[in-house]
Write a protein that holds these residues in place. Structure first.
Motif, mmCIF file in Angstrom:
data_model
loop_
_atom_site.group_PDB
_atom_site.id
_atom_site.type_symbol
_atom_site.label_atom_id
_atom_site.label_comp_id
_atom_site.label_asym_id
_atom_site.label_seq_id
_atom_site.Cartn_x
_atom_site.Cartn_y
_atom_site.Cartn_z
ATOM 1 N N PRO A 125 0.815 -1.227 0.000
ATOM 2 C CA PRO A 125 0.000 0.000 0.000
ATOM 3 C C PRO A 125 0.845 1.273 0.000
ATOM 4 O O PRO A 125 0.506 2.251 -0.682
ATOM 5 N N MET A 126 1.961 1.284 0.758
ATOM 6 C CA MET A 126 2.834 2.449 0.743
ATOM 7 C C MET A 126 3.515 2.610 -0.616
ATOM 8 O O MET A 126 3.707 3.729 -1.101
ATOM 9 N N GLY A 127 3.868 1.486 -1.241
ATOM 10 C CA GLY A 127 4.459 1.558 -2.570
ATOM 11 C C GLY A 127 3.484 2.076 -3.612
ATOM 12 O O GLY A 127 3.871 2.797 -4.532
ATOM 13 N N TYR A 132 6.542 3.035 -5.906
ATOM 14 C CA TYR A 132 7.666 2.115 -6.034
ATOM 15 C C TYR A 132 7.146 0.694 -5.889
ATOM 16 O O TYR A 132 6.024 0.460 -5.421
ATOM 17 N N GLY A 133 7.954 -0.272 -6.308
ATOM 18 C CA GLY A 133 7.562 -1.667 -6.252
ATOM 19 C C GLY A 133 8.773 -2.571 -6.132
ATOM 20 O O GLY A 133 9.923 -2.123 -6.086
ATOM 21 N N THR A 134 8.498 -3.878 -6.067
ATOM 22 C CA THR A 134 9.533 -4.895 -5.917
ATOM 23 C C THR A 134 9.417 -5.895 -7.053
ATOM 24 O O THR A 134 8.320 -6.395 -7.333
ATOM 25 N N PRO A 153 11.461 2.585 -8.794
ATOM 26 C CA PRO A 153 10.493 3.635 -9.139
ATOM 27 C C PRO A 153 9.807 3.355 -10.473
ATOM 28 O O PRO A 153 10.321 2.613 -11.308
ATOM 29 N N ARG A 154 8.633 3.960 -10.646
ATOM 30 C CA ARG A 154 7.817 3.763 -11.853
ATOM 31 C C ARG A 154 7.712 2.275 -12.188
ATOM 32 O O ARG A 154 8.054 1.830 -13.283
ATOM 33 N N PRO A 155 7.243 1.463 -11.266
ATOM 34 C CA PRO A 155 7.318 0.010 -11.464
ATOM 35 C C PRO A 155 6.382 -0.515 -12.541
ATOM 36 O O PRO A 155 6.693 -1.519 -13.184
ATOM 37 N N ARG A 160 6.264 -3.679 -17.479
ATOM 38 C CA ARG A 160 5.834 -4.008 -18.846
ATOM 39 C C ARG A 160 7.010 -4.068 -19.798
ATOM 40 O O ARG A 160 7.078 -4.947 -20.668
ATOM 41 N N LEU A 161 7.954 -3.150 -19.658
ATOM 42 C CA LEU A 161 9.103 -3.139 -20.554
ATOM 43 C C LEU A 161 9.990 -4.364 -20.335
ATOM 44 O O LEU A 161 10.477 -4.964 -21.303
#
Length: 241
Positions: A125-127, A132-134, A153-155, A160-161
């Motif tokens: 939820p904070m991400g 941000y993500g993992t 950042p920009r996960p 997708r890329l």
């Protein structure tokens, strides 16, 4: 394949690990929110020292310079954490995955892209709030040092890329172009049930199927009224006398 739009020319610390003929797909620092703890503690120490100086008698403020000591220590720690953050990179090239860590001691983890069999994706939820993500990389062999990369950042766009580059190379160029031009979106293909517009062309092994030649048209036969016979007058040739 060219680099994505968010790619910035890397610094010398990153260039020393990239081969001359290696193409960079993604190169990014970790998300700034990984510095939230030293930022908050440093700001708290500053506010606490300032509040103490305001609360005490003005005659003794000159003797209370020690109240700034926690702020100075935590400020130095924040500076060190920021320098470490500047030295942390996540890099995807056309050959491998790289993770760089460390400020005083440099550490490099590398894994060839052909070893990646699956890519997981997590966002707390904070991400989701901060952006941000993992990424969780799975391989066919044993556990790797790159199995879990945090604070990306920009996960969404980068997920997708990476998926397009690792598992759908034919769509990687289109995804990179979409990230370079966010205002351009692929147009939806008309459905077969849509009454307007021709149906989309069939695709055969990545190429459009050849259009069949138009069917030969036949001329309609002249209609004959039943009960009537059409005769032609005999043709006479002049006889010789």
């Amino acid at each position: 394949m060219s680099a994505t739009a968010d790619f910035v020319v890397p610094n010398r610390a990153l260039q020393r690990y990239i081969l001359a003929d290696e193409k960079i797909i993604i190169a990014t620092h970790r998300h700034w929110s990984m510095l939230w703890e030293p930022l908050l503690t440093t700001a708290g120490a500053f506010v606490l020292a300032l509040a103490l100086l305001v609360a005490v008698d003005p005659d003794v403020r000159n003797d209370m310079g020690w109240v700034w000591l926690p702020f100075v220590v935590l400020g130095g720690r924040l500076l060190y954490k920021w320098l470490e953050w500047r030295g942390r990179w996540f890099v995807l090239t056309d050959r491998r995955l790289l993770v760089l860590d460390g400020f005083l001691i440099h550490r490099v983890a590398m894994m060839p892209t052909e070893k990646v069999t699956d890519l997981g994706y997590e966002r707390t939820p904070m991400g989701q709030l901060l952006g941000y993500g993992t990424f969780i990389f799975e391989t066919a062999g044993q556990d790797q040092s790159l199995d879990r990369v945090t604070w990306i950042p920009r996960p969404d766009s980068r997920y997708r890329l990476i998926i397009a580059w690792l598992f759908h190379p034919d769509a990687a160029d289109a995804e990179a172009a979409a990230q370079a031009n966010p205002d351009i979106r692929p147009q939806a293909m008309p459905s077969a049930d849509s009454p307007s517009g021709p149906p989309p062309p069939r695709v055969w092994r990545g190429r459009a199927a050849p259009t069949p030649p138009p069917a030969a048209t036949t001329q309609p036969r002249p209609s004959v009224t039943p009960g009537r016979m059409v005769t032609r007058a005999p043709t006479h040739t002049p006889s010789s006398i």
